[in-house]
Design a protein around this motif. Structure first.
Motif, PDB file in Angstrom:
ATOM      1  N   ARG A 266      15.746  86.348  66.527  1.00 19.26           N
ATOM      2  CA  ARG A 266      17.010  86.318  65.808  1.00 19.26           C
ATOM      3  C   ARG A 266      16.877  87.236  64.594  1.00 19.26           C
ATOM      4  NH1 ARG A 266      18.023  84.304  69.893  1.00 19.26           N
ATOM      5  NH2 ARG A 266      19.210  82.415  70.382  1.00 19.26           N
ATOM      6  N   PRO A 267      17.965  87.855  64.147  1.00 23.10           N
ATOM      7  CA  PRO A 267      17.877  88.725  62.967  1.00 23.10           C
ATOM      8  C   PRO A 267      17.299  87.973  61.766  1.00 23.10           C
ATOM      9  CG  PRO A 267      19.990  89.028  64.068  1.00 23.10           C
ATOM     10  CD  PRO A 267      19.329  87.869  64.741  1.00 23.10           C
ATOM     11  N   GLY A 268      16.293  88.580  61.154  1.00 28.23           N
ATOM     12  CA  GLY A 268      15.672  87.994  59.968  1.00 28.23           C
ATOM     13  C   GLY A 268      14.512  87.065  60.249  1.00 28.23           C
ATOM     14  N   ALA A 269      14.306  86.676  61.512  1.00 28.43           N
ATOM     15  CA  ALA A 269      13.241  85.721  61.839  1.00 28.43           C
ATOM     16  C   ALA A 269      11.866  86.352  61.692  1.00 28.43           C
ATOM     17  CB  ALA A 269      13.429  85.190  63.245  1.00 28.43           C
ATOM     18  N   ILE A 270      10.928  85.570  61.214  1.00 28.61           N
ATOM     19  CA  ILE A 270       9.512  85.974  61.174  1.00 28.61           C
ATOM     20  C   ILE A 270       8.847  85.435  62.423  1.00 28.61           C
ATOM     21  CG2 ILE A 270       7.337  85.738  59.927  1.00 28.61           C
ATOM     22  CD1 ILE A 270       9.443  87.589  58.581  1.00 28.61           C
ATOM     23  N   LEU A 271       8.047  86.280  63.050  1.00 30.13           N
ATOM     24  CA  LEU A 271       7.511  85.915  64.373  1.00 30.13           C
ATOM     25  C   LEU A 271       6.477  84.801  64.306  1.00 30.13           C
ATOM     26  CD1 LEU A 271       4.455  87.224  64.641  1.00 30.13           C
ATOM     27  CD2 LEU A 271       5.703  89.303  65.082  1.00 30.13           C
ATOM     28  N   HIS A 272       6.252  84.216  65.478  1.00 30.56           N
ATOM     29  CA  HIS A 272       5.227  83.189  65.625  1.00 30.56           C
ATOM     30  C   HIS A 272       3.894  83.813  66.015  1.00 30.56           C
ATOM     31  CE1 HIS A 272       3.160  79.547  66.554  1.00 30.56           C
ATOM     32  NE2 HIS A 272       3.073  79.811  67.846  1.00 30.56           N
ATOM     33  N   GLU A 273       3.891  84.689  67.035  1.00 32.55           N
ATOM     34  CA  GLU A 273       2.636  85.308  67.456  1.00 32.55           C
ATOM     35  C   GLU A 273       2.883  86.601  68.224  1.00 32.55           C
ATOM     36  OE1 GLU A 273       0.339  83.472  70.824  1.00 32.55           O
ATOM     37  OE2 GLU A 273       1.895  81.940  70.710  1.00 32.55           O
ATOM     38  N   VAL A 274       1.821  87.398  68.331  1.00 36.07           N
ATOM     39  CA  VAL A 274       1.825  88.658  69.069  1.00 36.07           C
ATOM     40  C   VAL A 274       0.727  88.590  70.112  1.00 36.07           C
ATOM     41  CG1 VAL A 274       1.593  91.164  68.899  1.00 36.07           C
ATOM     42  CG2 VAL A 274       2.520  89.875  66.972  1.00 36.07           C
ATOM     43  N   ARG A 275       1.028  89.027  71.343  1.00 33.63           N
ATOM     44  CA  ARG A 275       0.016  89.038  72.405  1.00 33.63           C
ATOM     45  C   ARG A 275       0.030  90.368  73.141  1.00 33.63           C
ATOM     46  NH1 ARG A 275      -4.026  85.295  71.939  1.00 33.63           N
ATOM     47  NH2 ARG A 275      -3.178  83.256  71.384  1.00 33.63           N
ATOM     48  N   PHE A 276      -1.140  90.708  73.743  1.00 30.35           N
ATOM     49  CA  PHE A 276      -1.321  92.009  74.376  1.00 30.35           C
ATOM     50  C   PHE A 276      -1.800  91.921  75.821  1.00 30.35           C
ATOM     51  CE2 PHE A 276      -2.055  92.358  69.819  1.00 30.35           C
ATOM     52  CZ  PHE A 276      -1.219  93.393  69.464  1.00 30.35           C
ATOM     53  N   GLY A 277      -1.891  90.710  76.361  1.00 28.81           N
ATOM     54  CA  GLY A 277      -2.380  90.540  77.725  1.00 28.81           C
ATOM     55  C   GLY A 277      -1.351  90.940  78.769  1.00 28.81           C
ATOM     56  N   GLU A 278      -1.770  90.896  80.031  1.00 32.97           N
ATOM     57  CA  GLU A 278      -0.906  91.328  81.130  1.00 32.97           C
ATOM     58  C   GLU A 278       0.383  90.512  81.205  1.00 32.97           C
ATOM     59  OE1 GLU A 278      -0.907  91.622  86.037  1.00 32.97           O
ATOM     60  OE2 GLU A 278      -2.746  91.050  84.976  1.00 32.97           O
ATOM     61  N   LEU A 279       0.292  89.212  81.017  1.00 32.58           N
ATOM     62  CA  LEU A 279       1.488  88.377  81.127  1.00 32.58           C
ATOM     63  C   LEU A 279       2.522  88.732  80.069  1.00 32.58           C
ATOM     64  CD1 LEU A 279       0.003  84.836  81.940  1.00 32.58           C
ATOM     65  CD2 LEU A 279       0.671  86.669  83.500  1.00 32.58           C
ATOM     66  N   ALA A 280       2.050  89.075  78.879  1.00 33.23           N
ATOM     67  CA  ALA A 280       2.974  89.478  77.812  1.00 33.23           C
ATOM     68  C   ALA A 280       3.539  90.878  78.056  1.00 33.23           C
ATOM     69  CB  ALA A 280       2.269  89.427  76.462  1.00 33.23           C
ATOM     70  N   VAL A 281       2.670  91.809  78.456  1.00 31.03           N
ATOM     71  CA  VAL A 281       3.106  93.193  78.676  1.00 31.03           C
ATOM     72  C   VAL A 281       4.115  93.284  79.823  1.00 31.03           C
ATOM     73  CG1 VAL A 281       2.312  95.497  79.406  1.00 31.03           C
ATOM     74  CG2 VAL A 281       1.011  94.209  77.697  1.00 31.03           C
ATOM     75  N   THR A 282       3.885  92.514  80.884  1.00 32.08           N
ATOM     76  CA  THR A 282       4.784  92.551  82.050  1.00 32.08           C
ATOM     77  C   THR A 282       5.933  91.547  81.932  1.00 32.08           C
ATOM     78  OG1 THR A 282       3.360  91.004  83.252  1.00 32.08           O
ATOM     79  CG2 THR A 282       2.950  93.362  83.574  1.00 32.08           C
TER      80      THR A 282
END
Length: 615
Positions: free
Chosen positions: A317-333
């Motif tokens: 949502r506009p202005g929201a601060i994220l919870h987490e960032v991931r780089f694995g296959e499930l996230a990328v795809t």
């Protein structure tokens, strides 16, 4: 026994033999397991353990000897395995012959790479992938290769400085070892990782104990040089302080922003080696005494990823601060929404709160002016998206996405789950503190009208909150308001955060302090997340009766803020004493809620992260 070593976004999990196979074991980088099997044997026989320990956060040392075999008598050789993780793995293998005769045997190293996503490993549901395996005998290496659309991963195992050359077979390297009396045989191997077609060497090489690598981060070294140290006759407090200081360095990550890269803390080892909103903010708040670097880095990293659009897939949502960032296959795809995941209701007000605290400590006007658009967007998120029903409180819409985010963590006293949407009490305190903090900044910037507006909003929230959340019959604050705006009557640790935020009156604060220090809440090692008297209480649950050090630290800070110094010291002393019973004398992510009077030591939660950034 599990041994975990880490550096940046790389970590390696092995058993006490230094081998890695089964369940969560392996070598990980950027949320992918690059090595799922790595075992050492002598003539096909398992070795015997002598000792195994972590040395630095990125290194471990294992001493083994041989069992009886047809070729060499028992306890004839010492096998020394020295591991160093960082952008891959380096291992030195040194084998010493203590016999008065020449010994000969086969040293067998077995390998495997499944390229499992970290979410699959955690859930123990690893799918089988089509992994290409290549023997590159001329290069003395084994290669594993996996590629799908927009996702490529490689593991290359190279053997160097070998006193005898290996015979390479599928998933295996066999060395014919011959050692003269009182001599030592050596080989080393590099496990190189790649997320592109270019493969880079691991960060560390041979015998790298205690070696500082400038390319890791000069800023981390600067932090360790300049951070204050503690001297006290309460020696376990002194040790705990030093341990925490070193652990922050071990957890440090370099994360990109719109303009450059910044220093932040990973949330925890091993499963949370990435940028988390709530965790990095709270770690930044807690580490301000040591350095403002982690707070500054977290603010910039999170501001550059602040929500801009409405996207139901990842809860943006506009202005929201994220919870987490991931780089694995499930996230990328996009099989999971975690490439940039915004499902949290507390990170955004905590982001604003951290801005205010950072400014108090640093007077860094340049950064504050840079973040003004982010401040404006975050305030708008609170009023328009956080409070989506317009009742003046920030709620989660369907499932708990506050810090107690287990499916069963928000329940009534009888154990029945509360129905969403729910406005949990501590988030309202965060909103109050955030608006007061930003009001002070606006005042400093000469924006008096904006400052006055925010203070008025904060005072209205304080007035309404103390009316709507107070349970007169229990003389305590409700865990939250459910979908029908009814007070959820569980006695929990959450109201302890209200003292941290400053939303309580002095009279009510004393009642909260007194209630939290009763035996059903205070275990003797810390304050439990849920009262022993509650229907959902379970001392070995994640959020329903366990003890979380970060939760207790926030509560103790609030106690001190309101003048309850003795009670704050009781919590701090209990936590410090608990830390002495855990591995490396380090407080884990959480531990079980058993009463101290029944146990002479605290009991760790089975899958607790350690170290953990917030604490």
């Amino acid at each position: 026994m599990k041994i975990v070593i880490n550096e940046g976004t790389s970590f390696f999990i092995s058993n006490e033999f230094g081998d890695s196979y089964g369940k969560e074991s392996g070598l990980y980088y950027n949320d992918t397991r690059f090595l799922s099997n790595y075992k050492l044997s002598i003539d096909g026989c398992k070795t015997a353990i002598l000792n195994s320990e972590r040395v630095d956060h990125y290194s471990a040392l294992t001493y083994l000897t041989n069992q009886n075999s047809n070729t060499i008598p028992k306890d004839t050789i010492t096998i020394k395995r020295s591991k160093f993780v960082g952008r891959g793995l380096h291992e030195d293998i040194d084998i010493s012959n203590h016999h008065n005769k020449v010994v000969e045997f086969n040293l067998v190293l077995e390998f495997g790479a499944d390229f499992a996503d970290i979410f699959e490993v955690k859930q123990q549901r690893v799918k089988k992938r089509e992994v290409e395996h290549v023997l590159e005998k001329k290069k003395n290496s084994l290669k594993y290769f996996y590629e799908v659309t927009n996702f490529l991963r490689q593991t290359v195992i190279k053997f160097n400085k070998c006193d005898s050359q290996p015979k390479l077979e599928p998933n295996k390297a066999v060395f014919k070892v011959r050692i003269k009396p009182k001599q030592t045989w050596h080989t080393c191997l590099d496990v190189c990782l790649s997320v592109t077609k270019q493969v880079r060497k691991p960060l560390y090489g041979c015998r790298a104990y205690g070696v500082f690598k400038p390319e890791i981060d000069e800023e981390v070294a600067d932090y360790l040089r300049k951070a204050p140290y503690l001297e006290t006759d309460f020696h376990i407090m002194e040790r705990a302080f030093g341990r925490a200081k070193r652990d922050l360095a071990a957890l440090s990550l370099r994360v990109s922003t719109d303009r450059n890269s910044v220093l932040v803390t990973a949330a925890g080892i091993p499963w949370f080696v990435t940028l988390f909103g709530r965790d990095s903010i709270i770690a930044g708040l807690q580490s301000m005494l040591l350095t403002p670097k982690f707070a500054r880095g977290s603010l910039l990293a999170l501001a550059s990823r602040q929500g801009r659009n409405i996207n139901d897939f990842n809860a943006e949502r506009p202005g929201a601060i994220l919870h987490e960032v991931r780089f694995g296959e499930l996230a990328v795809t996009r099989e999971v929404p975690h490439a940039l995941y915004y499902a949290t209701i507390d990170a955004t007000p905590l982001f604003l709160l951290l801005i205010g605290e950072y400014f108090k400590w640093t007077a860094d006007l340049k950064l504050i002016r840079h973040l003004e658009p982010n401040i404006k967007a975050a305030l708008k998120w609170i009023d328009e998206y956080g409070d989506f029903d317009g009742d003046g409180y920030v709620e989660y819409p369907d499932k708990s996405i506050s810090w107690k985010d287990s499916f069963d963590s928000i329940s009534w006293h009888n154990g029945k789950l509360a129905k969403a949407p729910v406005a949990v009490c501590e988030v309202q305190g965060y909103v109050y503190a955030a608006k007061m903090a930003i009001a002070d900044i606006y005042q400093h910037l000469g924006k008096e009208e904006k400052a006055l507006k925010l203070r008025k909003e904060a005072q209205n929230l304080k007035k309404n909150f103390n009316k709507d959340f107070w349970m007169e019959d229990k003389q305590f604050y409700a865990l939250g308001l459910d979908k029908d705006k009814k007070k959820i009557d569980s006695i929990t640790s959450n109201p302890g955060h209200l003292l941290f935020s400053g939303i309580l009156t002095k009279e009510r604060a004393k009642k909260v302090v007194d209630r939290l220090m009763k035996d059903d809440m205070f275990s003797g090692w810390g304050i439990r997340t849920l009262s022993e008297k509650s229907g959902a209480y379970n001392p070995i649950s994640y959020h329903n009766g366990s003890v979380w050090p970060h939760d207790n630290a926030i509560i103790a800070y609030g106690f001190k803020k309101y003048g309850f110094v003795r009670e704050a010291n009781t919590i701090i002393k209990a936590l410090v004493e608990a830390s002495q019973h855990f591995e490396a004398k380090r407080l884990p992510e959480l531990f079980c809620g058993y009463a101290r009077k029944g146990f002479s030591f605290p009991v760790i939660y089975p899958v607790s992260s350690s170290p953990q950034a917030w604490g």
